[in-house]
Design a protein around this motif. Structure first.
Motif, PDB file in Angstrom:
ATOM      1  N   VAL A  98     -22.848-102.252  90.999  1.00  0.00           N
ATOM      2  CA  VAL A  98     -23.378-102.202  89.626  1.00  0.00           C
ATOM      3  C   VAL A  98     -24.885-101.961  89.655  1.00  0.00           C
ATOM      4  CG1 VAL A  98     -23.798-103.591  87.548  1.00  0.00           C
ATOM      5  CG2 VAL A  98     -21.518-103.544  88.585  1.00  0.00           C
ATOM      6  N   LYS A  99     -25.586-102.656  90.532  1.00  0.00           N
ATOM      7  CA  LYS A  99     -27.044-102.488  90.630  1.00  0.00           C
ATOM      8  C   LYS A  99     -27.413-101.061  91.031  1.00  0.00           C
ATOM      9  CE  LYS A  99     -28.408-106.421  89.303  1.00  0.00           C
ATOM     10  NZ  LYS A  99     -28.893-106.488  87.942  1.00  0.00           N
ATOM     11  N   PHE A 112     -19.193-105.717  94.356  1.00  0.00           N
ATOM     12  CA  PHE A 112     -19.217-105.261  92.966  1.00  0.00           C
ATOM     13  C   PHE A 112     -20.631-105.373  92.400  1.00  0.00           C
ATOM     14  CE2 PHE A 112     -18.649-105.836  88.355  1.00  0.00           C
ATOM     15  CZ  PHE A 112     -17.945-104.679  88.064  1.00  0.00           C
ATOM     16  N   HIS A 113     -21.287-106.485  92.669  1.00  0.00           N
ATOM     17  CA  HIS A 113     -22.649-106.695  92.180  1.00  0.00           C
ATOM     18  C   HIS A 113     -23.584-105.602  92.711  1.00  0.00           C
ATOM     19  CE1 HIS A 113     -26.329-108.744  90.981  1.00  0.00           C
ATOM     20  NE2 HIS A 113     -26.754-108.585  92.223  1.00  0.00           N
ATOM     21  N   GLN A 161     -17.600-100.101  98.346  1.00  0.00           N
ATOM     22  CA  GLN A 161     -18.169-100.503  97.056  1.00  0.00           C
ATOM     23  C   GLN A 161     -17.575 -99.680  95.919  1.00  0.00           C
ATOM     24  OE1 GLN A 161     -22.455-100.433  97.078  1.00  0.00           O
ATOM     25  NE2 GLN A 161     -22.607-102.079  98.584  1.00  0.00           N
ATOM     26  N   HIS A 174     -13.610-102.419  87.625  1.00  0.00           N
ATOM     27  CA  HIS A 174     -14.074-101.882  86.346  1.00  0.00           C
ATOM     28  C   HIS A 174     -13.053-100.957  85.678  1.00  0.00           C
ATOM     29  CE1 HIS A 174     -16.895-100.557  83.303  1.00  0.00           C
ATOM     30  NE2 HIS A 174     -16.628 -99.309  83.626  1.00  0.00           N
ATOM     31  N   PHE A 206     -15.548-101.256  92.856  1.00  0.00           N
ATOM     32  CA  PHE A 206     -15.988-100.980  91.491  1.00  0.00           C
ATOM     33  C   PHE A 206     -14.854-100.374  90.679  1.00  0.00           C
ATOM     34  CE2 PHE A 206     -17.684 -98.377  88.102  1.00  0.00           C
ATOM     35  CZ  PHE A 206     -18.576 -99.252  87.487  1.00  0.00           C
ATOM     36  N   ILE A 262     -25.594 -98.356  90.559  1.00  0.00           N
ATOM     37  CA  ILE A 262     -25.254 -97.464  89.441  1.00  0.00           C
ATOM     38  C   ILE A 262     -26.321 -97.554  88.362  1.00  0.00           C
ATOM     39  CG2 ILE A 262     -23.603 -97.094  87.555  1.00  0.00           C
ATOM     40  CD1 ILE A 262     -21.406 -97.999  89.611  1.00  0.00           C
ATOM     41  N   GLU A 263     -26.729 -98.769  88.021  1.00  0.00           N
ATOM     42  CA  GLU A 263     -27.787 -98.948  87.021  1.00  0.00           C
ATOM     43  C   GLU A 263     -29.053 -98.226  87.444  1.00  0.00           C
ATOM     44  OE1 GLU A 263     -28.301-103.192  86.658  1.00  0.00           O
ATOM     45  OE2 GLU A 263     -26.618-103.379  85.252  1.00  0.00           O
TER      46      GLU A 263
END
Length: 181
Positions: free
Chosen positions: A171-172, A167-168, A135, A143, A139, A174-175
């Motif tokens: 991102v989740k 990627f999704h 992942q 990115h 990313f 990391i958020e």
């Protein structure tokens, strides 16, 4: 990039200009290859060694390059494989658990002079350390390197759908990390 690839390949194919072509290959792609590796391993010395190993392998296997992808993609595939192998060996060699390895890299980020960046960049790097290596790689390539899913698919040998899912999820995660801190 195709023009530069063509120029490099023409020079490499001749025994008289092979060295010149390889030098051009290094000059063209060394910084990009280093950056991809550095984002995965964080430590400059490791990234430097892995970049060198990538180009040594590229030199050794130039004759096997079939031109089905760009030189850029081919080099990234070599760099990615070298990096993932290195990270796996490092964990096994030092008997790191995932958590220990993550803690060591986080402490590396916190030491002055080891990582250039403001607090937000350091926080992002710490969040990236929480991701599984695949992942994190996806990313970074999507990115940071702004590659298309198709290019990443060629580099990693993973389907576009799986890359989008990775990627999704990255991102989740990391958020979640950023909002938690």
């Amino acid at each position: 990039m195709k023009e530069i690839d063509q120029k490099i390949l023409e020079q490499i194919s001749s025994p008289f200009t092979r060295e010149l072509g390889f030098r051009l290959l290094i000059e063209t792609y060394q910084k990009k290859v280093y950056n991809v590796i550095r984002r995965m391993v964080l430590i400059h010395e490791d990234a430097d060694d892995l970049t060198q190993n990538t180009f040594i392998k590229a030199y050794r296997y130039l004759e096997k390059f079939e031109g089905n992808s760009s030189l850029f993609t081919w080099l990234y595939r070599i760099a990615t494989n070298e990096t993932l192998t290195f990270l796996e060996k490092k964990k096994k060699r030092f008997f790191f658990s995932i958590d220990d390895h993550q803690e060591r890299l986080e402490s590396y980020l916190d030491q002055p002079g080891n990582f250039d960046g403001d607090q937000i960049q350091i926080k992002l790097q710490k969040a990236l350390l929480l991701l599984p290596e695949k992942q994190r790689l996806v990313f970074n390539l999507k990115h940071q390197e702004d590659l298309s899913y198709e290019q990443i698919s060629e580099i990693t040998g993973t389907s576009v759908g799986a890359l989008k899912a990775s990627f999704h999820h990255a991102v989740k995660k990391i958020e979640h990390f950023v909002l938690q801190e």
